[in-house]
Motif scaffolding. Structure first.
Motif, PDB file in Angstrom:
ATOM      1  N   TRP A 161      11.331  31.284  16.101  1.00  0.00           N
ATOM      2  CA  TRP A 161      10.984  32.626  15.618  1.00  0.00           C
ATOM      3  C   TRP A 161      10.721  33.605  16.754  1.00  0.00           C
ATOM      4  CZ3 TRP A 161       6.592  30.492  11.983  1.00  0.00           C
ATOM      5  CH2 TRP A 161       7.177  29.732  10.964  1.00  0.00           C
ATOM      6  N   THR A 162      10.008  33.141  17.771  1.00  0.00           N
ATOM      7  CA  THR A 162       9.495  34.065  18.792  1.00  0.00           C
ATOM      8  C   THR A 162      10.248  34.010  20.105  1.00  0.00           C
ATOM      9  OG1 THR A 162       7.906  32.463  19.704  1.00  0.00           O
ATOM     10  CG2 THR A 162       7.186  33.774  17.818  1.00  0.00           C
ATOM     11  N   GLY A 163      10.996  32.933  20.356  1.00  0.00           N
ATOM     12  CA  GLY A 163      11.571  32.748  21.679  1.00  0.00           C
ATOM     13  C   GLY A 163      10.573  32.057  22.593  1.00  0.00           C
ATOM     14  N   PRO A 164      10.924  31.886  23.876  1.00  0.00           N
ATOM     15  CA  PRO A 164      10.099  31.084  24.772  1.00  0.00           C
ATOM     16  C   PRO A 164       8.930  31.824  25.433  1.00  0.00           C
ATOM     17  CG  PRO A 164      12.093  31.745  25.902  1.00  0.00           C
ATOM     18  CD  PRO A 164      12.204  32.276  24.506  1.00  0.00           C
ATOM     19  N   ARG A 165       8.869  33.154  25.320  1.00  0.00           N
ATOM     20  CA  ARG A 165       7.814  33.885  26.022  1.00  0.00           C
ATOM     21  C   ARG A 165       6.444  33.544  25.445  1.00  0.00           C
ATOM     22  NH1 ARG A 165       8.832  40.095  27.074  1.00  0.00           N
ATOM     23  NH2 ARG A 165       6.894  39.655  28.179  1.00  0.00           N
ATOM     24  N   HIS A 166       5.506  33.174  26.346  1.00  0.00           N
ATOM     25  CA  HIS A 166       4.216  32.655  25.904  1.00  0.00           C
ATOM     26  C   HIS A 166       3.301  33.726  25.331  1.00  0.00           C
ATOM     27  CE1 HIS A 166       5.722  29.336  28.354  1.00  0.00           C
ATOM     28  NE2 HIS A 166       4.894  28.568  27.685  1.00  0.00           N
ATOM     29  N   ALA A 167       3.498  34.976  25.667  1.00  0.00           N
ATOM     30  CA  ALA A 167       2.678  36.033  25.086  1.00  0.00           C
ATOM     31  C   ALA A 167       2.866  36.103  23.569  1.00  0.00           C
ATOM     32  CB  ALA A 167       3.021  37.380  25.721  1.00  0.00           C
ATOM     33  N   ARG A 168       4.024  35.678  23.100  1.00  0.00           N
ATOM     34  CA  ARG A 168       4.289  35.622  21.665  1.00  0.00           C
ATOM     35  C   ARG A 168       4.147  34.206  21.122  1.00  0.00           C
ATOM     36  NH1 ARG A 168       9.817  39.094  22.634  1.00  0.00           N
ATOM     37  NH2 ARG A 168       8.821  41.100  23.096  1.00  0.00           N
ATOM     38  N   LEU A 169       4.538  33.234  21.935  1.00  0.00           N
ATOM     39  CA  LEU A 169       4.535  31.842  21.489  1.00  0.00           C
ATOM     40  C   LEU A 169       3.128  31.329  21.194  1.00  0.00           C
ATOM     41  CD1 LEU A 169       5.972  29.069  21.084  1.00  0.00           C
ATOM     42  CD2 LEU A 169       5.727  28.720  23.556  1.00  0.00           C
ATOM     43  N   LEU A 170       2.169  31.594  22.069  1.00  0.00           N
ATOM     44  CA  LEU A 170       0.841  30.997  21.928  1.00  0.00           C
ATOM     45  C   LEU A 170       0.076  31.497  20.706  1.00  0.00           C
ATOM     46  CD1 LEU A 170      -0.372  30.739  25.635  1.00  0.00           C
ATOM     47  CD2 LEU A 170       0.573  28.957  24.172  1.00  0.00           C
ATOM     48  N   GLY A 217      -5.117  31.118  27.605  1.00  0.00           N
ATOM     49  CA  GLY A 217      -3.668  30.955  27.481  1.00  0.00           C
ATOM     50  C   GLY A 217      -2.940  32.282  27.600  1.00  0.00           C
ATOM     51  N   MET A 218      -3.472  33.319  26.970  1.00  0.00           N
ATOM     52  CA  MET A 218      -2.835  34.631  27.054  1.00  0.00           C
ATOM     53  C   MET A 218      -2.913  35.185  28.471  1.00  0.00           C
ATOM     54  SD  MET A 218      -1.608  35.047  24.110  1.00  0.00           S
ATOM     55  CE  MET A 218      -1.082  36.763  24.257  1.00  0.00           C
ATOM     56  N   ALA A 219      -4.022  34.900  29.171  1.00  0.00           N
ATOM     57  CA  ALA A 219      -4.148  35.366  30.552  1.00  0.00           C
ATOM     58  C   ALA A 219      -3.158  34.671  31.480  1.00  0.00           C
ATOM     59  CB  ALA A 219      -5.579  35.130  31.044  1.00  0.00           C
ATOM     60  N   LEU A 220      -2.765  33.451  31.134  1.00  0.00           N
ATOM     61  CA  LEU A 220      -1.848  32.677  31.976  1.00  0.00           C
ATOM     62  C   LEU A 220      -0.407  32.722  31.475  1.00  0.00           C
ATOM     63  CD1 LEU A 220      -4.058  29.493  32.495  1.00  0.00           C
ATOM     64  CD2 LEU A 220      -3.419  31.137  34.276  1.00  0.00           C
ATOM     65  N   CYS A 221      -0.117  33.597  30.510  1.00  0.00           N
ATOM     66  CA  CYS A 221       1.204  33.554  29.882  1.00  0.00           C
ATOM     67  C   CYS A 221       2.329  33.848  30.880  1.00  0.00           C
ATOM     68  CB  CYS A 221       1.258  34.507  28.691  1.00  0.00           C
ATOM     69  SG  CYS A 221       1.012  36.236  29.085  1.00  0.00           S
ATOM     70  N   HIS A 222       2.121  34.770  31.821  1.00  0.00           N
ATOM     71  CA  HIS A 222       3.177  35.072  32.795  1.00  0.00           C
ATOM     72  C   HIS A 222       3.393  33.889  33.744  1.00  0.00           C
ATOM     73  CE1 HIS A 222       3.564  39.129  31.377  1.00  0.00           C
ATOM     74  NE2 HIS A 222       2.286  39.397  31.601  1.00  0.00           N
ATOM     75  N   THR A 223       2.310  33.221  34.111  1.00  0.00           N
ATOM     76  CA  THR A 223       2.426  32.021  34.946  1.00  0.00           C
ATOM     77  C   THR A 223       3.174  30.916  34.213  1.00  0.00           C
ATOM     78  OG1 THR A 223       0.347  32.561  36.056  1.00  0.00           O
ATOM     79  CG2 THR A 223       1.115  30.286  36.221  1.00  0.00           C
ATOM     80  N   LEU A 281       4.730  23.045  30.810  1.00  0.00           N
ATOM     81  CA  LEU A 281       4.218  22.600  32.103  1.00  0.00           C
ATOM     82  C   LEU A 281       4.927  21.343  32.601  1.00  0.00           C
ATOM     83  CD1 LEU A 281       1.898  23.775  33.850  1.00  0.00           C
ATOM     84  CD2 LEU A 281       0.445  21.960  32.960  1.00  0.00           C
ATOM     85  N   THR A 282       5.297  20.465  31.676  1.00  0.00           N
ATOM     86  CA  THR A 282       5.948  19.216  32.063  1.00  0.00           C
ATOM     87  C   THR A 282       7.468  19.290  31.984  1.00  0.00           C
ATOM     88  OG1 THR A 282       5.844  18.341  29.803  1.00  0.00           O
ATOM     89  CG2 THR A 282       3.964  17.891  31.251  1.00  0.00           C
ATOM     90  N   GLY A 283       7.978  20.329  31.348  1.00  0.00           N
ATOM     91  CA  GLY A 283       9.422  20.409  31.151  1.00  0.00           C
ATOM     92  C   GLY A 283       9.950  19.337  30.226  1.00  0.00           C
ATOM     93  N   ASN A 284       9.081  18.814  29.368  1.00  0.00           N
ATOM     94  CA  ASN A 284       9.427  17.719  28.465  1.00  0.00           C
ATOM     95  C   ASN A 284       9.253  18.193  27.025  1.00  0.00           C
ATOM     96  OD1 ASN A 284       9.611  15.357  26.954  1.00  0.00           O
ATOM     97  ND2 ASN A 284       8.592  14.111  28.495  1.00  0.00           N
ATOM     98  N   ASP A 285      10.344  18.226  26.265  1.00  0.00           N
ATOM     99  CA  ASP A 285      10.277  18.683  24.879  1.00  0.00           C
ATOM    100  C   ASP A 285       9.484  17.743  23.984  1.00  0.00           C
ATOM    101  OD1 ASP A 285      11.745  20.918  25.470  1.00  0.00           O
ATOM    102  OD2 ASP A 285      13.661  20.063  24.839  1.00  0.00           O
ATOM    103  N   LEU A 286       9.245  16.513  24.428  1.00  0.00           N
ATOM    104  CA  LEU A 286       8.498  15.546  23.632  1.00  0.00           C
ATOM    105  C   LEU A 286       7.010  15.528  23.976  1.00  0.00           C
ATOM    106  CD1 LEU A 286      10.967  12.510  23.656  1.00  0.00           C
ATOM    107  CD2 LEU A 286      10.638  14.219  21.868  1.00  0.00           C
ATOM    108  N   ASP A 321       5.340  31.363  31.845  1.00  0.00           N
ATOM    109  CA  ASP A 321       6.745  31.783  31.778  1.00  0.00           C
ATOM    110  C   ASP A 321       7.485  31.379  33.050  1.00  0.00           C
ATOM    111  OD1 ASP A 321       6.418  32.883  29.275  1.00  0.00           O
ATOM    112  OD2 ASP A 321       6.118  34.923  30.004  1.00  0.00           O
ATOM    113  N   ALA A 322       6.809  31.476  34.190  1.00  0.00           N
ATOM    114  CA  ALA A 322       7.434  31.092  35.460  1.00  0.00           C
ATOM    115  C   ALA A 322       7.709  29.593  35.505  1.00  0.00           C
ATOM    116  CB  ALA A 322       6.537  31.496  36.631  1.00  0.00           C
ATOM    117  N   PHE A 323       6.792  28.785  34.934  1.00  0.00           N
ATOM    118  CA  PHE A 323       6.995  27.329  34.907  1.00  0.00           C
ATOM    119  C   PHE A 323       8.187  26.942  34.039  1.00  0.00           C
ATOM    120  CE2 PHE A 323       2.742  26.680  36.666  1.00  0.00           C
ATOM    121  CZ  PHE A 323       2.927  25.520  37.406  1.00  0.00           C
TER     122      PHE A 323
END
Length: 344
Positions: free
Chosen positions: A283-292, A220-226, A89-94, A228-230
């Motif tokens: 392990w999973t990549g950036p997609r939130h459906a797998r990440l979360l 979180g799973m319901a918002l995973c596509h949103t 959401l913040t684009g900040n890795d920290l 991903d857009a961020f």
């Protein structure tokens, strides 16, 4: 990453978590064999009628250790998910769950109760929980008031800077209160609380944390596509039809309240929300459906074993859980980053 591999990783981690719970429920000053732990759990869930369970085993496993283990699972999952969401959401890795000054605000409330020594029919632990949650919400309110523009816009960069400022202010207040008390027991208790501990977790707080974790994962799973857009920035998210300002407000407040709830019960425990999402992305990549979901499982595993180490490494006293999570998470993250750098 393929869907089959994602399911495999999730399944392996879930089985590892179940096995870990059975092991750590029997680990401590009094050892309880795994098969006796399984009997206690099966009896409590009425899976086995008339199971041969001693009163002592039941009290140790179910009354003393189970709330702590389940509570650590919930806190680890919450912090890991919140960290993953905030980094996107913040684009900040920290970014981590304490980015908005939440832990420092909660510390002000809890330390104030410890230093002043307020007592009531509710009990000091309940007062500390309420005060720390109130302090966390107060810190969040200050951050949002400082970061929000006249149009209601909530830029990520300004929110981060406001969070740092509020966190520093609250941290200074905590330090001043502890210094004023000198070497008193209250000062030592306050310092111990700021390092995080599951010592006081009982079934009431465990149920609250567990109840909060499940809807948090569902949301979180319901918002995973949103989310991903961020990941591609605000402009890209708006071009995909995402109401950036509304979503950022909603998620920021939601993650902050979940973090406040966690800190209110167990104190601030750092490094989980920062480290786990980075490890899981390898392990999973950036997609939130797998990440979360994978982050939730890894966070739960890390916290369960960190708390077990905290209470077992030194028989006479507990090591702060935050020290364990940092000692475990930091080297792993460094190794993964070095591996990534060597391939680039």
């Amino acid at each position: 990453m393929s869907r089959q591999r994602s399911w495999l990783i999730t399944g392996v981690l879930a089985m590892a978590l179940v096995g870990s719970v059975l092991v750590v429920l029997g680990t401590g000053a009094v050892h309880v064999p795994v098969h006796d732990v399984a009997r206690v759990v099966a009896r409590r869930f009425r899976l086995i009628e008339g199971a041969d369970v001693t009163v002592l085993d039941d009290q140790i496993v179910w009354q003393l250790r189970a709330p702590r283990v389940i509570g650590s699972m919930a806190v680890g999952a919450l912090l890991a998910m919140c960290g993953a969401v905030l980094q996107t959401l913040t684009g900040n890795d920290l970014a981590d769950p304490y980015l908005l000054g939440i832990s420092s605000g909660a510390s002000v409330g809890a330390v104030f109760i410890l230093i002043i020594g307020i007592s009531s029919t509710l009990g000091q632990s309940v007062l500390m929980t309420l005060a720390s949650f109130g302090g966390a919400v107060g810190a969040l309110t200050m951050v949002l008031a400082m970061a929000t523009g006249k149009s209601g816009e909530l830029p990520a960069s300004r929110t981060i800077l406001a969070g740092v400022a509020v966190g520093q202010l609250c941290g200074a207040a905590v330090s001043m209160m502890i210094m004023v008390c000198g070497e008193s027991n209250a000062a030592r208790s306050a310092l111990s609380w700021t390092l995080g501990s599951f010592t006081g977790v009982r079934w009431g707080s465990t149920i609250t944390l567990a109840v909060a974790t499940v809807p948090a994962l569902i949301a979180g799973m319901a918002l995973c596509h949103t989310l991903d857009a961020f990941a591609f920035g605000d402009v890209s998210a708006m071009s995909l039809g995402v109401p950036v300002n509304t979503v950022r407000w909603m998620i920021m407040v939601g993650t902050a309240l979940l973090t406040a709830l966690s800190v209110a019960f167990v104190g601030p425990i750092g490094f989980v929300g920062l480290t786990v999402p980075h490890i899981v992305r390898f392990w999973t990549g950036p997609r939130h459906a797998r990440l979360l979901p994978v982050s939730a499982l890894v966070g739960a595993l890390l916290m369960v074993w960190s708390d077990t180490a905290a209470r077992c490494l030194r028989p006479d006293t507990e090591i702060p859980v935050g020290a364990i999570t940092a000692a475990v998470g930091a080297p792993v993250l460094v190794v993964l980053l070095r591996r990534q750098a060597s391939r680039s």
